[in-house]
Design an enzyme around this catalytic site. Structure first.
Site, PDB file in Angstrom:
ATOM      1  N   CYS A 380      34.238  35.631  40.657  1.00 24.95           N
ATOM      2  CA  CYS A 380      35.304  35.371  40.127  1.00 24.95           C
ATOM      3  C   CYS A 380      36.264  34.926  40.808  1.00 24.95           C
ATOM      4  O   CYS A 380      36.314  33.768  41.583  1.00 24.95           O
ATOM      5  CB  CYS A 380      35.757  36.630  39.233  1.00 24.95           C
ATOM      6  SG  CYS A 380      36.702  36.382  37.929  1.00 24.95           S
ATOM      7  N   HIS A 519      31.090  38.004  36.051  1.00 21.23           N
ATOM      8  CA  HIS A 519      30.742  39.404  36.831  1.00 21.23           C
ATOM      9  C   HIS A 519      29.132  39.587  36.551  1.00 21.23           C
ATOM     10  O   HIS A 519      28.891  40.409  35.776  1.00 21.23           O
ATOM     11  CB  HIS A 519      31.637  40.374  36.407  1.00 21.23           C
ATOM     12  CG  HIS A 519      32.992  40.166  36.912  1.00 21.23           C
ATOM     13  ND1 HIS A 519      33.523  40.489  38.241  1.00 21.23           N
ATOM     14  CD2 HIS A 519      34.219  39.472  36.468  1.00 21.23           C
ATOM     15  CE1 HIS A 519      34.756  40.140  38.302  1.00 21.23           C
ATOM     16  NE2 HIS A 519      35.079  39.727  37.301  1.00 21.23           N
ATOM     17  N   GLU A 521      27.780  41.415  38.309  1.00 20.15           N
ATOM     18  CA  GLU A 521      27.258  42.804  38.642  1.00 20.15           C
ATOM     19  C   GLU A 521      27.284  43.752  37.625  1.00 20.15           C
ATOM     20  O   GLU A 521      26.692  44.781  37.433  1.00 20.15           O
ATOM     21  CB  GLU A 521      28.064  43.419  39.786  1.00 20.15           C
ATOM     22  CG  GLU A 521      29.654  43.474  39.213  1.00 20.15           C
ATOM     23  CD  GLU A 521      30.500  42.276  39.275  1.00 20.15           C
ATOM     24  OE1 GLU A 521      29.889  41.130  39.374  1.00 20.15           O
ATOM     25  OE2 GLU A 521      31.920  42.292  39.262  1.00 20.15           O
TER      26      GLU A 521
HETATM   27  N1  GLN Z   1      42.683  36.605  39.567  1.00 17.39           N
HETATM   28  C1  GLN Z   1      41.931  35.793  39.150  1.00 17.39           C
HETATM   29  C2  GLN Z   1      41.884  35.606  37.632  1.00 17.39           C
HETATM   30  O1  GLN Z   1      42.544  35.987  36.878  1.00 17.39           O
HETATM   31  C3  GLN Z   1      40.266  36.570  39.485  1.00 17.39           C
HETATM   32  C4  GLN Z   1      39.953  37.250  38.344  1.00 17.39           C
HETATM   33  C5  GLN Z   1      38.752  38.466  38.993  1.00 17.39           C
HETATM   34  O2  GLN Z   1      38.598  38.213  39.980  1.00 17.39           O
HETATM   35  N2  GLN Z   1      38.146  39.103  38.151  1.00 17.39           N
HETATM   36  O3  GLN Z   1      41.339  34.415  37.293  1.00 17.39           O
END
Ligand code: GLN
Length: 547
Positions: A380, A519, A521
């Site tokens: 992310c 994600h 994970e």
């Molecule tokens: N802050 C970033 C976004 O909102 C990444 C979010 C995250 O890593 N879950 O896109």
């Protein structure tokens, strides 16, 4: 109609209620029953989405896009049952539903009260999906005696009365403190905790007693006598080397048997525990170890990256190696040199995160991994940082950055290689968001499909070109930079099915460098390590051999 197991806690928090619930779920499955686990949280936040990971640990995201308590992660990792929105409910959600109904006039002029309106609302949640499983396990957050927990305790008391006899079982977790000076285990706090429970009309059927020292038979009998529980239903819970030993350990001390006895299910089907024996074998019998750096912001509280930590353990299990995780605070080298902090690690992982703090350090970590050929997994924000690094240092877009940081600073300092996504496609719908929307639940959340590029590393790792993974973010890599970045060697190897949203990037001439917008994970399990984590650790093992 499902049978219900209500899991409560007493004496202190952090006793491992979530783990005990998850392990019990796994044991019931091992006996051939279907289960669903559910968490009822007394706090007033509508969901944990807006809570700081520093305070509450990670936010676990479900396939259907709910931001939930991290205990749901445990549930999924132990049972493989994908949690749903309806498996996590807080007082905030309950009250907000009740108040909404009140405003709509649904209560027909009645005076709205905790009993019955709030308790009815809780009971309705508990009963969702009642006919789908054999056992519904409902964990109540917090400890008995907490003021805000009372409506939940009252609701489960009523619920057990509403159901036919024998359909609900209460399991209570407590602590037996060990006094080293006198060499004694103390049962009084447990007695008090059960007394508290009984004063609100709940009699536990099974008591799980956490203890650092072996619980002598005499003490067990005493607890049984004073707490009005059968001796064989007083279950000791000792510390374990790995949480994944919990199902076998709890089985050995008779937890699942005690629960089935309480339901009077006899004879109980024999359990098939091979999966958990294999899991235990993979953790116990390892050959070598690798050192992985997690370069993040919330490094003081490991729970903030709970699922990542577990997924790395699973990756280790897939390769039969021990994974040593070091938490590296990215902010430390925001302005300085990353190398002294990162040299010597066999792999680097940059996890998700929000806000600008520490991002320059994360960008440096991505650069270090790219240049030094260290395996890198960016998740992310970790992918966004890798893209910004590529843009700045290889595509020579000097001011490449994310709109997230400009938004915070209130100026325009960056060229938005990562921009604020305000409209996207979900299934048949177009979802739209405004810049000033509430913070709660306004992200791209939950499971989305991605299409992988034929012949890419990720396609090889996944063994397929169409995947589904869970998202939780507001910002997105801008596809208009694709050609420029690909010309530098950063392949956009995964895209949303409509080709508009970059989902995965990888450096083609690197031993292992992958950034993912989702994600992975959240979907990893000890008995089914996520392919990205399994292969990331495989690459780490290879890189450890080079040293
Ligand atoms: N802050 C970033 C976004 O909102 C990444 C979010 C995250 O890593 N879950 O896109």
């Amino acid at each position: 109609m499902a049978r219900y197991i209500f899991i409560t806690g007493g004496v202190v928090s952090s006793l491992g209620k979530g783990l005990a619930s998850a392990a019990l779920g796994a044991l019931l499955q091992a006996r051939g029953f279907s289960v669903r686990l559910r968490k009822l949280d007394p706090y007033l936040n509508v969901d944990p989405g807006t809570m700081s990971p520093f305070e509450h640990g990670e936010v676990f995201v479900t396939n259907d896009g709910a931001e939930t308590d991290l205990d749901l992660g445990h549930y999924e990792r132990f049972t493989g049952v994908a949690a749903r929105k309806t498996d996590s409910v807080s007082s905030g959600r309950v009250y907000s539903n009740v108040l909404e109904k009140e405003r709509r006039g649904d209560y027909l002029g009645k005076t709205i009260q905790v009993i019955p309106h709030v308790t009815n609302e809780i009971k309705d949640w508990i009963a969702i999906g009642d006919d789908e499983v054999d056992f519904m396990l409902c964990e109540i957050g917090g400890t008995v005696g907490d003021i805000e927990g009372l409506p939940f305790f009252e609701a489960i008391r009523q619920f057990s009365q509403d159901r036919p006899r024998g359909q609900c079982v209460f399991m209570h977790l407590t602590l037996l403190p060990y006094l080293a000076a006198s060499g004694e285990l103390k049962t009084k706090p447990t007695q008090h905790s059960v007394k508290e429970l009984r004063s609100i009309g709940l009699q536990p059927d099974v008591l799980v007693c956490r203890s650092e020292a072996t619980i002598p038979e005499k003490e067990r009998a005493k607890i049984a006598l004073f707490c009005n529980v059968r001796p064989e239903a007083v279950i000791p819970a000792y510390d374990l080397k790995s949480i994944y030993e919990a199902p076998l350990a709890y089985h050995d001390v008779g937890l699942d048997q005690a629960v089935l006895d309480a339901f009077q299910i006899s004879p109980a089907p024999k359990p098939e525990l091979k999966v958990w024996e294999d899991v235990k074998d993979r953790i116990t019998n390892t050959d070598g170890e690798v050192n992985v750096a997690i370069v993040g912001k919330y490094t003081q509280l490991e729970d903030a990256y709970k699922s990542i930590k577990e997924a790395l353990v699973h990756g280790g299990m897939a390769n039969r190696v021990k994974v040593n995780v070091s938490w590296v605070d990215a902010e430390v080298f925001d302005k300085g040199d990353a190398a002294p902090h990162l040299e010597g690690f066999h792999a680097i992982l940059v996890p998700g995160g929000f806000g600008e703090r520490g991002t320059e350090g994360k960008i440096k970590a991505a650069q270090f991994a790219r240049e030094r050929k260290v395996p890198y997994l960016g998740i992310c924000l970790g992918m966004q940082m890798a893209v910004i690094e590529a843009a700045r240092n290889t595509a020579k877009i000097k001011h490449a950055g994310s709109e997230e940081f400009d938004h915070e600073a209130g100026g325009k300092r960056f060229e938005p290689v990562v921009y604020h996504l305000k409209e996207w496609v979900q299934g048949n719908y177009t979802v739209t968001r405004q810049a000033g929307d509430d913070k709660g639940g306004t992200m791209r959340l939950g499971a989305y499909d991605a299409t992988l590029k034929e012949g890419s590393r990720v396609a090889e790792v996944y063994g397929t070109t169409s995947i589904e993974e869970r998202h939780r973010h507001r910002y997105e890599v801008d596809v208009k930079y694709r050609d420029k970045l690909e010309a530098c060697g950063l392949t956009f190897s995964g895209m949303s099915p409509d080709g508009r949203l970059p989902e995965i990037v990888e450096w083609s001439d690197h031993p292992w460098f992958i950034g993912v917008q989702f994600h992975p994970e959240l979907k990893s399990k000890p008995f089914e390590p996520h392919p990205l984590f399994a292969d990331f650790i495989r690459a780490a093992v290879e890189s450890s051999r080079l040293v």
